[in-house]
Design a protein around this motif. Structure first.
Motif, mmCIF file in Angstrom:
data_model
loop_
_atom_site.group_PDB
_atom_site.id
_atom_site.type_symbol
_atom_site.label_atom_id
_atom_site.label_comp_id
_atom_site.label_asym_id
_atom_site.label_seq_id
_atom_site.Cartn_x
_atom_site.Cartn_y
_atom_site.Cartn_z
ATOM 1 N N GLY A 226 0.833 -1.248 0.070
ATOM 2 C CA GLY A 226 -0.131 0.070 0.004
ATOM 3 C C GLY A 226 0.820 1.253 0.114
ATOM 4 O O GLY A 226 0.190 2.413 0.111
ATOM 5 N N HIS B 95 3.308 2.302 1.960
ATOM 6 C CA HIS B 95 3.306 2.837 3.385
ATOM 7 C C HIS B 95 4.732 2.962 3.878
ATOM 8 O O HIS B 95 5.682 2.038 3.958
ATOM 9 C CB HIS B 95 2.612 1.884 4.384
ATOM 10 C CG HIS B 95 2.665 2.146 5.792
ATOM 11 N ND1 HIS B 95 2.141 3.470 6.276
ATOM 12 C CD2 HIS B 95 3.273 1.514 6.776
ATOM 13 C CE1 HIS B 95 2.705 3.369 7.455
ATOM 14 N NE2 HIS B 95 3.236 2.247 8.045
ATOM 15 N N ASP C 94 0.742 8.968 1.203
ATOM 16 C CA ASP C 94 1.812 7.802 2.015
ATOM 17 C C ASP C 94 2.863 7.816 1.104
ATOM 18 O O ASP C 94 2.752 8.275 0.082
ATOM 19 C CB ASP C 94 1.106 6.559 2.576
ATOM 20 C CG ASP C 94 1.487 6.010 3.818
ATOM 21 O OD1 ASP C 94 2.765 6.448 3.874
ATOM 22 O OD2 ASP C 94 1.235 5.194 4.294
ATOM 23 N N GLY D 70 1.558 6.734 -2.406
ATOM 24 C CA GLY D 70 0.513 5.961 -2.239
ATOM 25 C C GLY D 70 -0.847 6.909 -1.789
ATOM 26 O O GLY D 70 -0.440 7.798 -0.953
ATOM 27 N N ASP E 91 -4.623 7.370 -0.552
ATOM 28 C CA ASP E 91 -5.958 6.716 -0.213
ATOM 29 C C ASP E 91 -7.144 7.696 -0.823
ATOM 30 O O ASP E 91 -7.243 9.095 -0.652
ATOM 31 C CB ASP E 91 -6.171 7.040 1.324
ATOM 32 C CG ASP E 91 -5.931 5.686 2.080
ATOM 33 O OD1 ASP E 91 -6.163 4.720 1.380
ATOM 34 O OD2 ASP E 91 -5.150 6.022 3.115
ATOM 35 N N SER F 12 -11.644 2.743 -5.402
ATOM 36 C CA SER F 12 -10.575 1.999 -5.007
ATOM 37 C C SER F 12 -9.526 2.489 -5.942
ATOM 38 O O SER F 12 -9.594 3.181 -7.114
ATOM 39 C CB SER F 12 -10.748 0.686 -5.479
ATOM 40 O OG SER F 12 -10.899 0.271 -6.597
ATOM 41 N N GLY F 13 -8.327 1.993 -5.514
ATOM 42 C CA GLY F 13 -6.882 2.378 -6.487
ATOM 43 C C GLY F 13 -7.294 1.693 -7.914
ATOM 44 O O GLY F 13 -6.969 2.288 -8.708
ATOM 45 N N SER G 107 -5.667 -1.240 -1.591
ATOM 46 C CA SER G 107 -7.040 -0.512 -2.132
ATOM 47 C C SER G 107 -6.538 0.895 -2.649
ATOM 48 O O SER G 107 -7.160 1.821 -2.766
ATOM 49 C CB SER G 107 -7.781 -0.320 -0.762
ATOM 50 O OG SER G 107 -7.037 0.561 0.217
ATOM 51 N N ARG G 108 -5.332 1.149 -2.624
ATOM 52 C CA ARG G 108 -4.400 2.471 -2.834
ATOM 53 C C ARG G 108 -4.300 2.651 -4.125
ATOM 54 O O ARG G 108 -3.931 1.766 -4.959
ATOM 55 C CB ARG G 108 -3.482 2.993 -1.914
ATOM 56 C CG ARG G 108 -3.891 2.993 -0.597
ATOM 57 C CD ARG G 108 -2.495 3.393 0.380
ATOM 58 N NE ARG G 108 -2.911 4.065 1.613
ATOM 59 C CZ ARG G 108 -2.098 4.020 2.727
ATOM 60 N NH1 ARG G 108 -0.701 3.802 2.539
ATOM 61 N NH2 ARG G 108 -2.432 4.935 3.703
ATOM 62 N N ARG H 165 -1.236 3.975 -6.587
ATOM 63 C CA ARG H 165 0.151 4.160 -6.371
ATOM 64 C C ARG H 165 0.670 4.932 -7.935
ATOM 65 O O ARG H 165 0.566 4.732 -8.748
ATOM 66 C CB ARG H 165 0.783 2.894 -6.459
ATOM 67 C CG ARG H 165 2.366 2.693 -6.393
ATOM 68 C CD ARG H 165 2.989 1.463 -6.110
ATOM 69 N NE ARG H 165 2.215 0.224 -6.058
ATOM 70 C CZ ARG H 165 2.723 -1.003 -6.196
ATOM 71 N NH1 ARG H 165 3.903 -1.017 -5.486
ATOM 72 N NH2 ARG H 165 1.880 -1.866 -6.413
#
Ligand SMILES: *Cc1c(COP(=O)(O)O)cnc(C)c1O
Length: 390
Positions: free
Chosen positions: A198, A200, A329, A336, A338, A343-344, A363-364, A366
């Motif tokens: 994700g 992160h 993120d 990333g 949100d 949804s991504g 779900s992100r 990128r």
């Protein structure tokens, strides 16, 4: 060849391990990819962060072509200049000690795991060989790296996996300390910026407490920088922003600028663990890949990295203003996002329609643009992102 014909050949003759998007890539320049119908896309996938210098980078192309004309491959039975030069650059800029070359990220991590296992199994006081990696991690597709990766599906269908791996919670220092007491590991393996999980960026305090456990318990810190390394986060390596020095750093993707190469950089404790016969790779240290990678390393000047950070600020600043963007993120040009009510994966399809290639991460959404993306291409990409995310 007709695009439908290419898709048909692919479907008929290639093992179906990839769900491809409906884009047949034909050629590319800068950060712009053109498909078989002539449609252009700003590429914010960059071959999964591999095309760090974009497409048709002149210096890289010249170095690779020159090396192809000299000798395309030799064996590790003999010495050759490009790999030796590349190792020197990696060592001098990382502050670690020695390099071992592979051809991919999975293989690089596999080598790191072997070093850690041998380090632990031959430790002077007592033998230890458990490796603790993190949930939501991704370390590759070989059996050992798939085991290190905490993906439940893979863990079942490819059983039995490699023993001796434990998965810890992300950013939970207390639990990591408990698991360390319980399992007496020889190494921690983690991505400081988790890509597939994700995008992160791990908490700085978590990473520092992990590094402290490593110091006090003689545990190796393996930092998987296959996606985050080589300028992607705005420093040559992400660990340089975390105030730690790993014992092993794995690299791949971005250093090849599109050619397959990977490897590990070993620190003082780990640089002489492997000896002749312990490990090897036919194509490891391939002179063409290494000659190109030398250009990538020479490109990573302070001024270039400063530019990467500025590009990141500009893109992140613009994204923050867009209505559907909830939270950002990642670090640098490893972004990333949100999203609100989308949804991504949904965003990726809509962006593709509008002429931008991006990828999901859980779900992100990128974004991994080439580090060399131009101002014009960035502005074009931001316009498309605004159309879809605002
Ligand atoms: C892509 C990736 C790998 C695997 O690299 P391959 O070259 O596909 O084997 C390993 N670790 C991380 C963090 C990655 O992003």
């Amino acid at each position: 060849m007709d695009r439908e014909k290419i898709k048909q050949l692919d479907a008929q003759y290639i093992v179906h391990t990839y769900n491809r998007y409906d884009v047949v890539v034909d050629h590319a320049c800068g950060a712009t990819v053109t498909d078989a119908d002539g449609k252009e896309y700003i590429d914010m996938c960059s071959g999964y962060a591999a095309n760090s210098l974009g497409y048709q980078n002149e210096k890289w192309l010249a170095a690779v072509t020159e090396q192809l004309g000299k000798v395309q491959h030799t064996s590790n039975l003999y010495y050759s200049e490009p790999g030796a030069l590349l190792a020197e650059k990696l060592v001098k800029k990382s502050g670690l000690r020695k390099v071992w070359f592979a051809n991919s990220g999975g293989e690089a991590n596999e080598a790191a795991i072997k070093v850690a296992r041998k380090y632990g199994n031959t430790a002077a006081d007592h033998k230890k060989n458990t490796i603790i990696s993190l949930k939501k991690s991704f370390h590759g597709r070989t059996l050992a790296t798939v085991t290190a990766t905490a993906l439940a599906e893979a863990q079942e269908v490819f059983a039995p996996l490699v023993p001796g791996f434990v998965h810890a919670e992300v950013d939970n220092a207390e639990q990591l300390a408990e698991l360390t007491d319980k399992y007496d590991p020889c190494a921690f393996l983690m991505e400081l910026v988790q890509g597939e999980g994700g995008v992160h960026a791990l908490d700085k305090s978590f990473v520092q407490s992990a590094a402290e456990l490593c110091r006090s318990r003689d545990i190796l810190f393996i930092d998987d920088e296959v996606q985050a390394g080589i300028g992607r986060t705005g420093t040559l390596f992400a660990y340089q922003q975390y105030g730690i020095v790993p014992d092993i750093v794995s690299f791949a993707k971005g250093i090849g600028a599109g050619l397959p190469i990977g490897g590990i950089i070993c620190g003082e404790k780990t640089c002489d663990i492997l000896v002749p016969g312990d490990h090897g790779s036919t194509f490891g240290m391939n002179p063409v890949a290494c000659a190109g990678a030398c250009v990538v390393m020479d490109t990573m000047t302070d001024a270039f990295l400063e530019e990467v950070r500025m590009k990141s600020e500009k893109i992140r600043g613009a994204l923050t203003e867009m209505k559907k963007v909830k939270q950002l993120d990642g670090l640098g040009l490893m972004i990333g996002i949100d999203l609100d009510g989308m949804s991504g994966a949904e965003a990726v399809s809509m962006l593709m329609e509008e002429g931008l290639l991006a990828i999901p991460a859980q779900s992100r959404l990128r974004l991994l643009p080439p580090l060399t993306i131009s101002e014009e291409e960035t502005d074009k990409a931001l316009k498309i992102l605004k159309r879809v995310l605002d």
